[in-house]
Design a protein around this motif. Structure first.
Motif, PDB file in Angstrom:
ATOM      1  N   ARG A   1       7.707  69.625  16.386  1.00 49.78           N
ATOM      2  CA  ARG A   1       7.314  69.573  14.970  1.00 49.78           C
ATOM      3  C   ARG A   1       7.913  68.361  14.262  1.00 49.78           C
ATOM      4  N   VAL A   2       8.911  67.742  14.845  1.00 45.73           N
ATOM      5  CA  VAL A   2       9.518  66.584  14.189  1.00 45.73           C
ATOM      6  C   VAL A   2       8.523  65.439  14.099  1.00 45.73           C
TER       7      VAL A   2
ATOM      8  N   HIS B   1       9.500  67.206   5.135  1.00 47.65           N
ATOM      9  CA  HIS B   1      10.951  67.359   5.267  1.00 47.65           C
ATOM     10  C   HIS B   1      11.535  66.374   6.275  1.00 47.65           C
ATOM     11  N   ILE B   2      10.699  65.930   7.238  1.00 44.73           N
ATOM     12  CA  ILE B   2      11.163  64.920   8.187  1.00 44.73           C
ATOM     13  C   ILE B   2      11.273  63.566   7.486  1.00 44.73           C
TER      14      ILE B   2
ATOM     15  N   MET C   1      14.670  61.297   6.818  1.00 48.63           N
ATOM     16  CA  MET C   1      14.724  59.912   7.273  1.00 48.63           C
ATOM     17  C   MET C   1      15.102  58.970   6.135  1.00 48.63           C
ATOM     18  N   GLU C   2      14.802  59.350   4.910  1.00 44.94           N
ATOM     19  CA  GLU C   2      15.197  58.542   3.747  1.00 44.94           C
ATOM     20  C   GLU C   2      16.711  58.499   3.577  1.00 44.94           C
ATOM     21  N   PHE C   3      17.405  59.470   4.179  1.00 47.20           N
ATOM     22  CA  PHE C   3      18.868  59.483   4.127  1.00 47.20           C
ATOM     23  C   PHE C   3      19.477  58.764   5.335  1.00 47.20           C
TER      24      PHE C   3
ATOM     25  N   ILE D   1      17.364  64.169  14.165  1.00 50.16           N
ATOM     26  CA  ILE D   1      16.720  65.402  13.698  1.00 50.16           C
ATOM     27  C   ILE D   1      16.373  66.287  14.891  1.00 50.16           C
ATOM     28  N   ASN D   2      15.902  65.678  15.970  1.00 51.29           N
ATOM     29  CA  ASN D   2      15.629  66.442  17.195  1.00 51.29           C
ATOM     30  C   ASN D   2      16.891  67.122  17.705  1.00 51.29           C
TER      31      ASN D   2
END
Length: 419
Positions: free
Chosen positions: A124-125, A138-139, A143-145, A152-153
């Motif tokens: 789902r990532v 939400h991914i 990523m903006e951070f 994330i995985n």
């Protein structure tokens, strides 16, 4: 019920069942094997959630991780009481558990649940949001951070439920709350990596009340940004667990003010088991003549160390070099971090150099902080400078003085020797 929400709650139910089985003494491998064989039972657990929180589902409200845990743990405990050591068989063979002696009480069959596509959490990532034509919101937000897809995985591999957390309902409110507390933006990835479960906790019902509770115990509210970064899991512990630790600290004679400072500086003290870690470690240091309360306040990290693997080897190291237990107790009392250093990387090489310096062993009893200075950047250069000057200073003067004061001490000693 949306397939994604259903899949998320299945993952949450698996996590709760895994936790429960491990708590009952099953190894990670056996518990995981049981989970893999219990798809029907997991569906049943989700039906239990739907039944208990029917009103929440009707208004479209997602359950928090703690709400799910609070609903399922008592149910699992009731099954354990009913079936005893046959619980694993009950879980794996649901809805037709095996019998022993007499027919087991049948568990009600699950309510029909719409079968999801069994989306794999990690996939789902990088899955495309068909409505927006890009990565899921939400991914993109994470990523903006500065978080990479691989980071994330990594979170999702350890905590699959995170893949199904909604941006607006769970992740964003928690992240923005942390930012308001003063957490730097660049620290968010570290915090979420350490404890992704934080995004499954209700701000109003759990997170904020927990923080108020901890503040009542002395945690400095102005230091929350640092506390959360150091040990984000603190906010996920139960009050009973925290109070158990606090009661032990009081037992050691620590004041409320000092307990608050310990929680602020070393919040992971709460993660240590009182009976398995804190109390045995306190008894060990007490056997060396150490004031345990003072030591814990100065260096609580000592109490997360293994007695057999960390503490005893250090004690034996100093005993083997001629120090008595009383002298070792004095050293740890004067320099609380002494036992936190690695034997191979710190104590042994620094000791080997110390014996070439010509000081008596008693100098280390007076100044055990010697082991806290860098061998290459402080000890060797300062000693070489002193040796070139032709004078001799006390060990603490060689290392603890500033560069200017060190030079002044050498000059003063030179003048004294020449007069």
């Amino acid at each position: 019920m949306p397939p994604t929400l259903l899949a998320a709650e299945k993952e949450e139910a698996k996590a709760v069942l895994m936790l429960f089985l491990k708590k009952e003494g099953l190894s990670n491998a056996i518990a995981a094997r049981t989970i893999n064989k219990s798809d029907a039972f997991i569906d049943h657990l989700v039906s239990v959630l739907q039944s208990k929180h029917k009103s929440r589902y009707l208004v479209g409200r997602e359950l928090t991780t703690l709400e799910i845990r609070d609903a399922l743990i008592p149910y699992l405990e009731s099954l354990l009481e009913e079936h005893g050591d046959m619980l694993v068989d009950v879980v794996e063979n649901y809805p037709n558990p095996p019998v022993r002696g007499k027919p087991a009480v049948q568990i009600p069959p699950p309510t029909p649940i719409i079968d999801s596509k069994k989306l794999r959490p990690v996939s789902r990532v990088t899955e495309i949001d068909t409505t927006a034509g890009n990565l899921r919101p939400h991914i993109v937000y994470l990523m903006e951070f500065g978080m990479s897809v691989e980071q994330i995985n990594g979170i999702i591999r350890r905590f699959p439920s995170f893949a199904y957390y909604s941006l607006e309902g769970k992740i964003k409110p928690v992240v923005e709350f942390f930012l308001e507390l003063g957490v730097p933006k660049e620290d968010i990835p570290t915090i979420l990596t350490k404890r992704p479960q934080l995004c499954g906790i209700s701000l109003s019902e759990n997170l904020k009340p927990t923080m108020k509770f901890l503040e009542s115990l002395g945690v400095d509210k102005k230091q929350w940004a640092k506390v959360i970064y150091r040990f984000p899991a603190l906010l996920t512990y139960s009050r009973d667990k925290v109070e158990e630790t606090i009661d032990f600290l009081r037992e050691l004679g620590l004041s409320e003010d000092n307990i608050g400072k310990i929680l602020t500086r070393c919040p992971n003290i709460v993660s240590y088991s009182v009976e398995d870690n804190l109390r045995p470690t306190a008894n060990y240091f007490r056997s060396l003549g150490v004031d345990v309360g003072v030591l814990l306040f100065r260096c609580p990290q000592n109490f997360g160390l293994s007695i057999e693997a960390n503490l005893k080897p250090v004690t034996e190291f100093f005993l083997g070099r001629g120090y008595t237990l009383d002298e070792i107790g004095t050293m740890i009392s004067r320099f609380g971090a002494l036992y936190t250093f690695s034997l191979a990387d710190n104590l042994i090489p620094k000791w080997d150099f110390f014996v070439t310096m010509g000081y008596p062993n008693s100098e280390l009893v007076k100044f055990p902080q010697f082991f806290g200075y860098s061998l290459e950047e402080r000890i060797k250069p300062r000693y070489a400078r002193m040796k070139r000057s032709g004078v001799r200073l006390l060990l603490n003067q060689v290392l603890s003085l500033s560069s200017r004061n060190f030079e002044e001490a050498l000059e003063k000693k030179l003048k004294k020797n020449s007069s």
